[in-house]
Scaffold this motif. Structure first.
Motif, mmCIF file in Angstrom:
data_model
loop_
_atom_site.group_PDB
_atom_site.id
_atom_site.type_symbol
_atom_site.label_atom_id
_atom_site.label_comp_id
_atom_site.label_asym_id
_atom_site.label_seq_id
_atom_site.Cartn_x
_atom_site.Cartn_y
_atom_site.Cartn_z
ATOM 1 N N VAL A 70 -43.800 19.491 80.559
ATOM 2 C CA VAL A 70 -42.886 18.563 79.882
ATOM 3 C C VAL A 70 -41.477 18.742 80.436
ATOM 4 N N ASN A 71 -40.987 19.977 80.356
ATOM 5 C CA ASN A 71 -39.676 20.271 80.945
ATOM 6 C C ASN A 71 -39.820 21.495 81.831
ATOM 7 N N LYS A 72 -39.682 21.300 83.124
ATOM 8 C CA LYS A 72 -39.952 22.378 84.069
ATOM 9 C C LYS A 72 -39.013 23.564 83.861
ATOM 10 N N LEU A 73 -37.763 23.274 83.568
ATOM 11 C CA LEU A 73 -36.768 24.338 83.453
ATOM 12 C C LEU A 73 -37.089 25.289 82.290
ATOM 13 N N THR A 74 -37.381 24.723 81.123
ATOM 14 C CA THR A 74 -37.663 25.607 79.981
ATOM 15 C C THR A 74 -39.058 26.220 80.100
ATOM 16 N N ALA A 75 -39.981 25.536 80.770
ATOM 17 C CA ALA A 75 -41.305 26.137 80.992
ATOM 18 C C ALA A 75 -41.172 27.362 81.894
ATOM 19 N N GLU A 76 -40.373 27.236 82.935
ATOM 20 C CA GLU A 76 -40.154 28.391 83.821
ATOM 21 C C GLU A 76 -39.426 29.515 83.085
ATOM 22 N N SER A 77 -38.539 29.112 82.198
ATOM 23 C CA SER A 77 -37.821 30.101 81.399
ATOM 24 C C SER A 77 -38.806 30.877 80.511
ATOM 25 N N GLN A 78 -39.789 30.156 79.968
ATOM 26 C CA GLN A 78 -40.843 30.811 79.190
ATOM 27 C C GLN A 78 -41.595 31.823 80.052
ATOM 28 N N VAL A 79 -41.858 31.440 81.290
ATOM 29 C CA VAL A 79 -42.577 32.347 82.186
ATOM 30 C C VAL A 79 -41.734 33.599 82.439
ATOM 31 N N ASN A 80 -40.460 33.395 82.734
ATOM 32 C CA ASN A 80 -39.580 34.547 82.981
ATOM 33 C C ASN A 80 -39.590 35.504 81.795
ATOM 34 N N GLY A 81 -39.462 34.941 80.596
ATOM 35 C CA GLY A 81 -39.454 35.777 79.392
ATOM 36 C C GLY A 81 -40.762 36.534 79.223
ATOM 37 N N GLY A 82 -41.866 35.853 79.480
ATOM 38 C CA GLY A 82 -43.172 36.500 79.354
ATOM 39 C C GLY A 82 -43.325 37.645 80.335
ATOM 40 N N VAL A 83 -42.907 37.417 81.559
ATOM 41 C CA VAL A 83 -43.010 38.459 82.590
ATOM 42 C C VAL A 83 -42.162 39.674 82.196
ATOM 43 N N ILE A 84 -41.001 39.409 81.615
ATOM 44 C CA ILE A 84 -40.120 40.523 81.240
ATOM 45 C C ILE A 84 -40.744 41.345 80.106
ATOM 46 N N ILE A 85 -41.386 40.673 79.150
ATOM 47 C CA ILE A 85 -42.123 41.420 78.113
ATOM 48 C C ILE A 85 -43.225 42.262 78.766
ATOM 49 N N GLY A 86 -43.924 41.653 79.724
ATOM 50 C CA GLY A 86 -45.003 42.362 80.410
ATOM 51 C C GLY A 86 -44.492 43.548 81.211
ATOM 52 N N LEU A 87 -43.320 43.380 81.780
ATOM 53 C CA LEU A 87 -42.692 44.452 82.548
ATOM 54 C C LEU A 87 -42.313 45.621 81.632
ATOM 55 N N GLY A 88 -41.800 45.292 80.453
ATOM 56 C CA GLY A 88 -41.486 46.334 79.472
ATOM 57 C C GLY A 88 -42.741 47.095 79.067
ATOM 58 N N TYR A 89 -43.817 46.336 78.881
ATOM 59 C CA TYR A 89 -45.105 46.932 78.512
ATOM 60 C C TYR A 89 -45.615 47.829 79.646
ATOM 61 N N ALA A 90 -45.394 47.401 80.870
ATOM 62 C CA ALA A 90 -45.901 48.141 82.029
ATOM 63 C C ALA A 90 -45.163 49.456 82.233
ATOM 64 N N LEU A 91 -43.852 49.424 82.098
ATOM 65 C CA LEU A 91 -43.059 50.558 82.586
ATOM 66 C C LEU A 91 -42.173 51.266 81.557
#
Lengths: 722, 320
Positions: free
Chosen positions: A579-600
């Motif tokens: 729907v909106n590429k910018l906020t969808a990508e922002s969602q991805v960035n946020g998800g990856v950062i949560i995953g990174l916190g979980y990883a390390l």
């Protein structure tokens, strides 16, 4: 199939957040900013014991503190306490300091009880019982498909592994809380919530008011990640204090509070066996797993959406599967749904053992995944990702980088439903051309306001900034809670429906055949004095579910210090129509950062001797900072024909698994537990002096249910409140 | 926090006079306010010492060394390019930009334990006057691997480690006069006494730190390893200073942080390096000597290999 426009102007393009300027200038008022006339500050009194029987709570001295206007207990009379930080009472006063002073004067008569905070300890015979009437360890759920033992006997390669994951806290930057004003006939709640209607209904039930007399408002809020549904204990206490004092009461939790009692991602312990033929076709899978969702776990409850179960063998098709999973009760705060509940745990165990298998087979881990993945879109994503990432050049024999700094790469996949339905919306087209869309959804920070404007703008041929979007109010047409990646697929079709009907009506009334774009204003001018008000709702065909995604990670590991630096994450993700590429990508960035916190980095640490949380702050509960975040590259597969699918959860899932696989590829040894901290790396590399352990030790005794003589809790006398 | 009086001091003498038995000096407040909010410290009076004369300045001593006023912020220190490199590197690793803008030299040296048992509001550990060091048998991954007393909380001041190898002295206002304490002296009490954070006595106030005049050819280096890339405490930190002449170590000093209640140094290791070739073998020999007496606890043995790596890297940095 899709009714979505085939040649869109805004759908799938980049539209900046409509509320961006308000947020960066501070003009946006969050729920925690609300200061209705006469409001009181409220604070919660919590148990200092991890387990106790409360005989009485005396609030008299607290009530006498200057500025204190009200005080309530959570429950009157005798009651048990199941974890450190459990809510016992609350006060409301004219200042924070008055509340702090009052909390220190609350007197509790209690008998401390034995407790256990470590799940591995909790399941041993003789461990203290969290509940008097049920065992700590629940009955295991056993599932079996095919003939597992026979299949293992046929396997060319069998790998075994034991894995564990930590308790991760949500730690929304805006803490949990509400400002609530209860009047004789009605109630208004400014809530930091993912579900305004769940807050309304919860308060109406508690206050015995009609739902129509309770209004929940969430204009802006600072994150929830699954932990903010319903009024919560803090909302319930604010409502009672407001009723008692007749004034609005604000209870926003402190960061300390936030670490104790408002949810977490449960831990997991997994013993996995996986077998394949010599071509890498998976044949058999066996899992013995357990986890702890704190006190809402084990024999008494199943744990609900935040429970200790996790999917296995996750995204892979294995013909012979046996899984055994149990929950263990501990004296710790309960879990709640946390962005992709269950999946990150399941992913870590399965994706780790997949890489072990790939190494044993001498097979490329991407090939092994493609071979065994039944989901076509994800197979395509692996193919796109490996090219873009340069996988063929980067993947090498584990541990083969020369020198002390070793690099490695890893990959993992994820799945999520991401469907949603049930939203209603209303559009008003005014004679002056002003368009207003109302919808009772809420923006937990993901950009739904902008998504709504994009959809409406697309239909009317206007620009998104011309659409006034009003959300976050239970006076608007109803929508569901924002959880499970359902918001965009639930809301977008309702907006589409309302606006499409509105446009048709405008064309009918105005007589303008195509009232879009430049014709919109002239058409509106023909409306006279009557605006068009049109309702719409979610319907089939505009959204769907079933998202797949893959992530590739590259790391550099300093084998002399154990320090891990993630240098690159590549995400290839499907979410249907973007729907909106910018906020969808922002969602991805946020998800990856949560995953990174979980990883390390992230882990709630509890003290087995005293039962307290040792890191209830951002100093020692370590969140990724800006310099920990690598280059994150996002490739969204835009598939309009599938309709809208949510993207919130799936992008959180594979990050930690991909990072863990990259670390194993770098150093040639696998870290079996998250988070992957320097102590575990150095221990795995056999660099730590004997006798010292970092938590990467074998878990086998836990699975063997060994007898232990001293399963009794330690001495807790020293820290009892004076 | 507990209610308190607030007074401004204009001179060291008046500050010491105002402090009384239940007062605390307030400078940047980064450490003190945290303790007060958790009710770990409950002073009856705060004496603001930010306005004491010359304490906000970095100046040259008559002998050509540096005098760092106690109220110089960590950010100012990190931006002072003519200071020894090891000190600038240590300052740059303190906290976050926001913290560095407020935190002071004096406060960094005098900060209290960060052990999470000490900082837990509902526990009373040994260092807080209780009977048990919970860390000994508990979650001790961030604790010390050397200690002379039952408390295993390590010193976490980055500056202390760098200043140790620079042979700096703290200028302390004590009983109406200035006294000078080496870094070893400033922390000595914490080695033996579980209740001590350092050797400062009630009423003592750090006014400045003095660094001897730089000697031609002497370099310094500071490195730390944390779990995060930035804004995180050191798991282990290490500083070295000295020169490398014709490929040989001369006058080298080395110290470790976050491993002991004091900046941990060993004269024998410094002596061992004297005249030895600047290479990995010499550095490893020094590391082995320093770490030979380490007594890790259940979860912090990993600090030994990190310390070994940092000793080697800081020493080899002296030749760069």
């Amino acid at each position: 199939m899709s009714e979505w426009p085939s040649d869109p102007k805004f759908l799938g393009k980049d539209t900046r957040r409509l509320e961006g300027p308000a947020k960066v200038t501070g003009a946006a008022k969050y729920s925690s900013d609300m200061q209705p006339e006469g409001w009181l500050y409220g604070m919660i009194f919590r148990s200092k014991w991890p387990a106790a029987l409360i005989k009485s709570i005396n609030l008299e001295k607290a009530r006498a503190v200057p500025g204190i206007k009200g005080a309530v207990t959570v429950r009157d009379g005798e009651r048990p306490v199941y974890f450190y930080g459990e809510e016992l009472a609350a006060v409301a006063g004219t200042s924070k300091q008055a509340c702090l002073d009052a909390l220190r004067l609350i007197e509790v008569e209690a008998t401390p009880q034995p407790f256990v905070v470590d799940p591995v300890e909790a399941m041993k015979p003789g461990a203290p019982s969290v509940f008097t009437d049920s065992p700590n360890l629940s009955e295991a759920k056993i599932k079996e498909e095919g003939k597992v033992d026979e299949a293992f006997a046929q396997c060319a390669v069998v790998v075994d592994g034991e894995f564990s994951t930590q308790v991760q806290l949500h730690h929304s930057l805006e803490t949990h809380g509400n400002t609530i004003h209860v009047r004789a006939e009605d109630c208004t709640a400014w809530a930091s919530t993912q579900g305004i209607f769940s807050v309304r209904d919860g308060l109406a039930d508690q206050l015995k008011l009609p739902q129509s007399k309770v209004r929940a408002i969430t204009e802006y809020m600072g994150g929830g990640f699954g932990s903010k549904f319903g009024p919560g204990v803090e909302g319930s206490l604010a409502a009672r204090l407001s009723r008692e004092t007749g004034l609005p009461v604000k209870i926003m939790l402190t960061r300390f509070d936030e670490s104790l009692a408002v949810g977490n991602r449960p831990s997991s312990y997994q013993k996995i066996r996986l077998g394949s033929d010599k071509e890498g076709n998976l044949l058999a899978f066996d899992l013995d797993g357990f986890g702890s969702a704190g006190f809402s776990s084990g024999g008494r409850t199943a744990g609900g959406g935040g429970g200790a179960g996790f999917p296995a063998p996750y995204i892979y098709k294995v013909p012979n599967v046996r899984t055994k999973q149990a929950g263990v009760a501990t004296n710790a705060g309960s879990s709640r749904a946390f962005r992709a509940p269950g999946h990150p745990q399941g992913s870590f165990g399965m994706e780790s053992i997949m890489d072990e298998l790939a190494v044993r087979l001498g097979m490329d881990p991407v090939d092994l995944r493609i071979k065994n993945d039944p989901f076509e879109i994800r197979r395509k994503e692996y193919a796109i990702g490996r090219e873009k990432f340069g996988w063929a050049q980067k993947y090498k024999k584990p541990g083969s980088t020369p020198g002390p700094i070793k690099t490695g790469v890893g990959v993992a996949g994820a799945t999520w439903g991401g469907g949603g339905k049930g939203t209603k919306a209303q559009v008003t087209i005014n004679p002056d051309g002003a368009v207003e869309v109302r919808c009772g959804t809420q923006d937990l920070g993901t950009g739904i306001r902008t998504v709504i404007a994009v959809v409406a703008a697309e239909i009317f041929g206007l620009t998104p900034d011309k659409i006034l979007v009003r959300i976050g109010d239970t006076d608007f047409p109803p929508s569901g809670g924002s959880g499970g990646s359902t918001t965009t697929p639930s809301v977008s079709p309702a907006i589409f429906d309302a606006c499409t009907k509105g446009l048709q009506q405008l064309q009918t009334v105005s007589g303008v055949a195509d009232a879009r774009g430049v014709n919109f204003l002239p058409a509106c001018r023909k409306l006279g004095v009557e605006p068009i008000v049109m309702q719409g709702e979610w319907r089939e065909g505009l959204s769907s579910s079933g998202a797949g995604g893959v992530q590739f990670a590259e790391v550099a590991v300093d084998t002399e210090t154990g320090f891990v630096k993630v240098t690159k994450i590549l995400v290839v993700q499907d979410c249907g129509l973007v729907v909106n590429k910018l906020t969808a990508e922002s969602q991805v960035n946020g998800g990856v950062i949560i995953g990174l916190g979980y990883a390390l980095y992230e882990q709630r640490v509890m003290d087995p001797q005293t039962g307290v949380v040792l890191n209830p702050n951002f100093e020692t509960y370590k969140l990724p900072g800006i310099s920990d975040i690598p280059d994150i590259e996002v490739i969204l597969l835009d598939m309009p024909e599938r309709g809208v699918i949510g993207i919130g959860e799936p992008v959180v899932i594979p990050t930690a698994s991909a990072v863990a696989n990259a670390v194993a590829n770098a150093i040639g040894v696998r870290i079996h537990s998250l988070p992957i901290t320097p102590d575990k790396i150095l221990e795995a590399l056999d660099r730590v002096p004997k006798g010292a352990t970092a938590g990467n030790e074998e878990l086998d005794p836990a699975f063997a249910r060994v007898e232990r003589a001293d399963g009794v809790a330690g001495d807790f006398v020293d820290f009892l409140p004076a | 926090m507990k209610a308190f009086e607030y007074v401004n001091a204009q001179t060291p003498e008046s500050a010491a006079g105002l402090i009384g038995t239940e007062g605390r000096y307030l400078a940047g407040g980064i450490d003190l306010l945290g303790e007060m909010k958790e009710y770990i410290a409950t002073p009856a009076r705060l004496v603001n010492v930010k306005n004491l004369p010359t304490t906000r300045e970095i100046s040259k001593t008559p002998e050509g060394g540096f005098r760092l006023g106690a109220n110089v912020t960590i950010a100012e220190l990190a931006a002072q390019a003519d200071l020894p490199a090891g000190l600038i590197e240590a300052a740059a690793e303190v906290g976050s930009p926001q913290i560095r803008a407020v935190a002071t030299v004096g406060g960094n040296l005098a900060q209290h334990s960060r052990c999470w048992y000490y900082r837990q509001r509902d526990l009373t550990c040994l260092k807080r006057g209780g009977s048990t060091c919970y860390a000994r048998d508990g979650e001790n991954k961030y604790n010390a691997i050397f200690t002379g007393n039952p408390c295993i909380s390590p010193v976490v001041s980055n500056l202390a480690v760098a200043l140790t190898v620079l042979s700096a002295q703290a200028v302390v206002w004590r009983k109406s006069k200035e006294v000078r304490l080496t870094m070893a002296e400033l922390y000595a009490d914490a080695w033996n006494n579980p209740l001590a954070q350092n050797s400062l006595q009630p009423g003592d106030l750090i006014l400045a730190v003095e660094i001897p005049a730089p000697v031609a050819g002497v370099r310094s280096s500071y490195l730390q390893v944390s779990e995060k890339s930035d804004f995180d405490w050191a798991l282990v930190s290490c500083a070295a200073a000295g020169s490398v002449n014709e490929g040989k170590f001369r006058g080298v000093k080395i110290a470790l942080g976050a491993v002991a209640p004091v900046p941990f140094q060993m004269e024998e290791a410094n002596a061992l390096l004297e005249g030895k070739p600047c290479n990995e073998a010499s550095a490893n020999a020094a590391a082995s000597l320093i770490l030979a007496t380490a007594t890790p606890f259940s979860h912090n043995g990993y600090k030994v290999p990190i310390a070994r790596a940092l000793i080697r890297r800081t020493l080899l940095n002296l030749a760069k």
